[in-house]
Scaffold this motif. Structure first.
Motif, mmCIF file in Angstrom:
data_model
loop_
_atom_site.group_PDB
_atom_site.id
_atom_site.type_symbol
_atom_site.label_atom_id
_atom_site.label_comp_id
_atom_site.label_asym_id
_atom_site.label_seq_id
_atom_site.Cartn_x
_atom_site.Cartn_y
_atom_site.Cartn_z
ATOM 1 N N VAL A 82 -7.629 1.567 -0.921
ATOM 2 C CA VAL A 82 -8.994 2.089 -1.089
ATOM 3 C C VAL A 82 -9.004 3.243 -2.081
ATOM 4 C CG1 VAL A 82 -10.850 3.317 0.110
ATOM 5 C CG2 VAL A 82 -9.833 1.288 1.138
ATOM 6 N N GLN A 83 -8.034 4.153 -1.964
ATOM 7 C CA GLN A 83 -7.965 5.278 -2.909
ATOM 8 C C GLN A 83 -7.735 4.794 -4.333
ATOM 9 O OE1 GLN A 83 -4.939 7.948 -1.530
ATOM 10 N NE2 GLN A 83 -6.244 8.861 0.043
ATOM 11 N N ALA A 84 -6.861 3.825 -4.503
ATOM 12 C CA ALA A 84 -6.597 3.296 -5.845
ATOM 13 C C ALA A 84 -7.812 2.558 -6.393
ATOM 14 C CB ALA A 84 -5.385 2.369 -5.811
ATOM 15 N N ASP A 89 -7.521 2.620 -10.297
ATOM 16 C CA ASP A 89 -6.104 2.552 -10.638
ATOM 17 C C ASP A 89 -5.481 1.229 -10.223
ATOM 18 O OD1 ASP A 89 -5.334 4.746 -11.989
ATOM 19 O OD2 ASP A 89 -4.558 5.860 -10.275
ATOM 20 N N LEU A 90 -6.260 0.343 -9.653
ATOM 21 C CA LEU A 90 -5.730 -0.850 -9.041
ATOM 22 C C LEU A 90 -5.881 -2.038 -9.972
ATOM 23 C CD1 LEU A 90 -4.514 -1.830 -6.364
ATOM 24 C CD2 LEU A 90 -6.818 -2.371 -5.624
ATOM 25 N N THR A 91 -4.768 -2.650 -10.333
ATOM 26 C CA THR A 91 -4.787 -3.892 -11.092
ATOM 27 C C THR A 91 -3.903 -4.886 -10.358
ATOM 28 O OG1 THR A 91 -2.978 -3.094 -12.473
ATOM 29 C CG2 THR A 91 -5.202 -2.848 -13.341
ATOM 30 N N TRP A 92 -4.459 -6.032 -10.067
ATOM 31 C CA TRP A 92 -3.717 -7.052 -9.341
ATOM 32 C C TRP A 92 -3.138 -8.038 -10.334
ATOM 33 C CZ3 TRP A 92 -2.849 -6.552 -4.272
ATOM 34 C CH2 TRP A 92 -3.678 -5.710 -3.561
ATOM 35 N N ALA A 93 -1.865 -8.295 -10.217
ATOM 36 C CA ALA A 93 -1.196 -9.294 -11.043
ATOM 37 C C ALA A 93 -0.435 -10.217 -10.106
ATOM 38 C CB ALA A 93 -0.245 -8.637 -12.031
ATOM 39 N N VAL A 94 -0.729 -11.488 -10.210
ATOM 40 C CA VAL A 94 -0.070 -12.468 -9.350
ATOM 41 C C VAL A 94 0.740 -13.390 -10.240
ATOM 42 C CG1 VAL A 94 -0.416 -14.326 -7.690
ATOM 43 C CG2 VAL A 94 -1.933 -12.352 -7.687
ATOM 44 N N SER A 95 1.991 -13.568 -9.891
ATOM 45 C CA SER A 95 2.864 -14.447 -10.650
ATOM 46 C C SER A 95 3.581 -15.368 -9.681
ATOM 47 C CB SER A 95 3.891 -13.617 -11.434
ATOM 48 O OG SER A 95 4.795 -14.458 -12.085
ATOM 49 N N VAL A 96 3.522 -16.650 -9.960
ATOM 50 C CA VAL A 96 4.183 -17.625 -9.105
ATOM 51 C C VAL A 96 5.244 -18.328 -9.937
ATOM 52 C CG1 VAL A 96 3.887 -19.694 -7.703
ATOM 53 C CG2 VAL A 96 2.112 -17.947 -7.744
#
Length: 128
Positions: A82-84, A89-96
């Motif tokens: 929540v703070q990020a 500041d929050l970036t989601w990167a998903v790698s499979v």
């Protein structure tokens, strides 16, 4: 001072972590314990080889287990996310990686249909 929670450690300890118990000895500061837990998992060392600057390894381990059982780690994670998110500041990167994705054992192939209808579906003329 905790190296891993320098930005958000104060607000985190106020809203998510337990207070020092009224009876018994004094607890080591929460930020130091979190730093000790992070050190243990980053280095892969055994609990008994935790450096002396973090205090007794038993105290650190017991607090880790207590926080895991009562859901404190989940509250800490939610607070940090929540703070990020508020700070953007929050970036989601998903790698499979396909080398680690496993299919169920029955996904290897379907059973073949037997009989005249299967031959017809495969383009083979019915011998009858």
């Amino acid at each position: 001072m905790c190296r891993c929670l320098t930005r958000s450690g104060r607000g985190l300890s106020r809203c998510s972590l337990h207070r020092t118990p009224k009876r018994g000895g004094r607890w080591r500061e929460h930020r130091q314990v979190i730093d000790a837990i992070a050190f243990k998992f980053q280095t892969g060392t055994q609990w008994v080889h935790l450096p002396d600057r973090y205090g007794s390894w038993r105290g650190v381990y017991n607090r880790l287990r207590m926080w895991a059982v009562d859901g404190t780690w989940e509250r800490v994670f939610i607070t940090l996310v929540v703070q990020a998110d508020v700070d953007e500041d929050l970036t989601w990167a998903v790698s499979v990686d396909s080398t680690i994705v496993r299919a169920h054992q029955h996904a290897a192939g379907a059973r073949k249909k037997r009989g005249p209808s299967a031959a017809f579906l495969n383009g083979v003329k019915d011998p009858c």
